[in-house]
Enzyme design. Structure first.
Site, PDB file in Angstrom:
ATOM      1  N   PHE A  11       5.835  58.921  19.927  1.00 18.36           N
ATOM      2  CA  PHE A  11       5.936  57.790  20.858  1.00 18.36           C
ATOM      3  C   PHE A  11       7.382  57.282  20.795  1.00 18.36           C
ATOM      4  O   PHE A  11       7.950  57.162  19.719  1.00 18.36           O
ATOM      5  CB  PHE A  11       4.976  56.677  20.443  1.00 18.36           C
ATOM      6  CG  PHE A  11       4.478  55.818  21.578  1.00 18.36           C
ATOM      7  CD1 PHE A  11       5.266  54.810  22.089  1.00 18.36           C
ATOM      8  CD2 PHE A  11       3.220  56.025  22.115  1.00 18.36           C
ATOM      9  CE1 PHE A  11       4.812  54.001  23.119  1.00 18.36           C
ATOM     10  CE2 PHE A  11       2.746  55.224  23.155  1.00 18.36           C
ATOM     11  CZ  PHE A  11       3.548  54.211  23.649  1.00 18.36           C
ATOM     12  N   VAL A  43       2.690  55.686  15.918  1.00 18.77           N
ATOM     13  CA  VAL A  43       2.712  55.071  14.582  1.00 18.77           C
ATOM     14  C   VAL A  43       1.304  54.864  14.027  1.00 18.77           C
ATOM     15  O   VAL A  43       1.065  54.998  12.820  1.00 18.77           O
ATOM     16  CB  VAL A  43       3.486  53.738  14.640  1.00 18.77           C
ATOM     17  CG1 VAL A  43       3.173  52.847  13.470  1.00 18.77           C
ATOM     18  CG2 VAL A  43       4.983  54.021  14.709  1.00 18.77           C
ATOM     19  N   PHE A  44       0.354  54.577  14.914  1.00 13.84           N
ATOM     20  CA  PHE A  44      -1.016  54.320  14.458  1.00 13.84           C
ATOM     21  C   PHE A  44      -1.636  55.538  13.778  1.00 13.84           C
ATOM     22  O   PHE A  44      -2.524  55.396  12.941  1.00 13.84           O
ATOM     23  CB  PHE A  44      -1.895  53.878  15.641  1.00 13.84           C
ATOM     24  CG  PHE A  44      -3.154  53.190  15.236  1.00 13.84           C
ATOM     25  CD1 PHE A  44      -4.353  53.878  15.237  1.00 13.84           C
ATOM     26  CD2 PHE A  44      -3.150  51.861  14.836  1.00 13.84           C
ATOM     27  CE1 PHE A  44      -5.536  53.253  14.869  1.00 13.84           C
ATOM     28  CE2 PHE A  44      -4.321  51.221  14.461  1.00 13.84           C
ATOM     29  CZ  PHE A  44      -5.518  51.915  14.475  1.00 13.84           C
ATOM     30  N   ALA A  67       9.119  54.038  15.982  1.00 14.07           N
ATOM     31  CA  ALA A  67       9.684  52.850  16.623  1.00 14.07           C
ATOM     32  C   ALA A  67       8.575  52.176  17.409  1.00 14.07           C
ATOM     33  O   ALA A  67       7.973  52.809  18.297  1.00 14.07           O
ATOM     34  CB  ALA A  67      10.825  53.244  17.551  1.00 14.07           C
ATOM     35  N   VAL A  68       8.280  50.937  17.073  1.00 13.26           N
ATOM     36  CA  VAL A  68       7.224  50.198  17.764  1.00 13.26           C
ATOM     37  C   VAL A  68       7.886  49.157  18.662  1.00 13.26           C
ATOM     38  O   VAL A  68       8.475  48.190  18.187  1.00 13.26           O
ATOM     39  CB  VAL A  68       6.263  49.514  16.770  1.00 13.26           C
ATOM     40  CG1 VAL A  68       5.182  48.738  17.514  1.00 13.26           C
ATOM     41  CG2 VAL A  68       5.621  50.564  15.863  1.00 13.26           C
ATOM     42  N   THR A  73       1.732  42.586  25.676  1.00 11.54           N
ATOM     43  CA  THR A  73       0.746  41.919  24.807  1.00 11.54           C
ATOM     44  C   THR A  73       1.231  41.997  23.353  1.00 11.54           C
ATOM     45  O   THR A  73       2.323  42.473  23.088  1.00 11.54           O
ATOM     46  CB  THR A  73      -0.631  42.624  24.925  1.00 11.54           C
ATOM     47  OG1 THR A  73      -0.532  43.913  24.278  1.00 11.54           O
ATOM     48  CG2 THR A  73      -1.041  42.773  26.378  1.00 11.54           C
ATOM     49  N   HIS A  75      -0.076  43.948  21.238  1.00 11.45           N
ATOM     50  CA  HIS A  75      -0.571  45.230  20.731  1.00 11.45           C
ATOM     51  C   HIS A  75       0.414  45.864  19.743  1.00 11.45           C
ATOM     52  O   HIS A  75       0.015  46.500  18.769  1.00 11.45           O
ATOM     53  CB  HIS A  75      -0.805  46.188  21.900  1.00 11.45           C
ATOM     54  CG  HIS A  75      -1.564  47.418  21.523  1.00 11.45           C
ATOM     55  ND1 HIS A  75      -2.865  47.397  21.077  1.00 11.45           N
ATOM     56  CD2 HIS A  75      -1.192  48.723  21.521  1.00 11.45           C
ATOM     57  CE1 HIS A  75      -3.254  48.627  20.817  1.00 11.45           C
ATOM     58  NE2 HIS A  75      -2.262  49.454  21.064  1.00 11.45           N
ATOM     59  N   LEU A 100       9.193  53.289   4.414  1.00  9.42           N
ATOM     60  CA  LEU A 100       8.965  52.779   5.775  1.00  9.42           C
ATOM     61  C   LEU A 100      10.229  52.945   6.615  1.00  9.42           C
ATOM     62  O   LEU A 100      11.177  52.174   6.499  1.00  9.42           O
ATOM     63  CB  LEU A 100       8.547  51.297   5.701  1.00  9.42           C
ATOM     64  CG  LEU A 100       8.121  50.665   7.016  1.00  9.42           C
ATOM     65  CD1 LEU A 100       6.798  51.260   7.511  1.00  9.42           C
ATOM     66  CD2 LEU A 100       7.979  49.148   6.849  1.00  9.42           C
ATOM     67  N   ARG A 115      18.449  50.512  15.762  1.00  7.69           N
ATOM     68  CA  ARG A 115      17.801  50.589  14.448  1.00  7.69           C
ATOM     69  C   ARG A 115      17.372  52.019  14.079  1.00  7.69           C
ATOM     70  O   ARG A 115      16.533  52.209  13.205  1.00  7.69           O
ATOM     71  CB  ARG A 115      16.606  49.634  14.394  1.00  7.69           C
ATOM     72  CG  ARG A 115      17.048  48.186  14.308  1.00  7.69           C
ATOM     73  CD  ARG A 115      15.988  47.200  14.700  1.00  7.69           C
ATOM     74  NE  ARG A 115      16.472  45.832  14.509  1.00  7.69           N
ATOM     75  CZ  ARG A 115      17.296  45.225  15.378  1.00  7.69           C
ATOM     76  NH1 ARG A 115      17.747  45.863  16.475  1.00  7.69           N
ATOM     77  NH2 ARG A 115      17.711  44.000  15.150  1.00  7.69           N
TER      78      ARG A 115
END
Ligand SMILES: Nc1c(NC[C@H](O)[C@H](O)[C@H](O)CO)[nH]c(=O)[nH]c1=O
Ligand SMILES: CC(=O)[C@@H](O)COP(=O)(O)O
Length: 135
Positions: A11, A43-44, A67-68, A73, A75, A100, A115
Site C-alpha cells: 500500500f 500495514v494491517f 506508510a499509513v 476518516t 481508519h 517499526l 519520512r
C-alpha cells in the site's frame, strides 16, 4: 552476522519501495544479511508476516516497513494502532527484535515521502538490539 527479515507493505507502493531500497542499503552498510523479504497488501497484514518470519530460526530480527496515510476518516488510526501493538506483542512473544519502520498515521502523502528515512532507523534499531541482547 545479524540476519534480518523484512516485511513491507505494498500500500502506497511508491513510498514503501523507496523504504525497502533504503533498508537493504543500510543493512549492507551495517554488514547485516537480509535473508527474507515478504510483501504484504497493507500495514494491517504485517503482523501475520512478522510472526511467520519470527518462527524462522534463521531470522534474528524483523524490520517492518510501511506508510499509513490519512484518509477522510480515522481508519488510518485503527490500522496503525492495531498493527503496531501486535508488532510489539510478537517481539515480546518470540524474544526477538521487531523494528517499526512504518510512518504515520495522520500523515499526508508529502509527509510520507519526507519520512522514507524511517526505514534506515528501523534497520539500525533491529541490528543494535540483536547485538546488545546477545552481548
Ligand atoms: N490506508 C492504508 C492501508 N490500508 C489497508 C490495510 O492496511 C489493509 O491492507 C486492508 O484494510 C485490507 O486488510 N494500508 C497501508 O499500508 N497504508 C495505508 O495508508
Ligand atoms: C488508512 C486507510 O486505509 C485509508 O485508505 C482510509 O481512507 P478513508 O479514511 O478515506 O476511508
Amino acid at each position: 552476522m545479524v540476519k534480518l527479515g523484512i516485511v513491507v507493505s505494498e500500500f502506497n507502493y511508491d513510498i514503501t519501495q523507496m523504504m525497502l531500497k533504503l533498508a537493504k542499503e543500510h543493512a549492507k552498510f551495517l554488514e547485516a544479511e537480509v535473508v527474507r523479504v515478504i510483501h504484504v497488501p497493507g500495514v494491517f497484514e504485517i503482523p501475520l508476516a512478522v510472526k511467520f518470519l519470527l518462527e524462522n530460526e534463521d531470522v534474528d530480527a524483523v524490520v517492518t516497513l510501511g506508510a499509513v496515510i490519512e484518509g477522510e476518516t480515522d481508519h488510518d488510526q485503527v490500522v496503525m494502532q492495531q498493527a503496531s501493538r501486535k508488532i510489539i506483542d510478537l517481539s515480546l512473544e518470540y524474544n526477538k527484535p521487531v523494528a517499526l519502520g512504518i510512518s504515520g498515521p495522520g500523515m499526508s502523502r508529502l509527509e510520507a515521502h519526507e519520512r522514507v528515512k524511517y526505514a534506515k532507523r528501523a534497520v539500525e534499531a533491529a541490528v543494535k538490539m540483536c547485538k546488545r541482547l546477545k552481548s
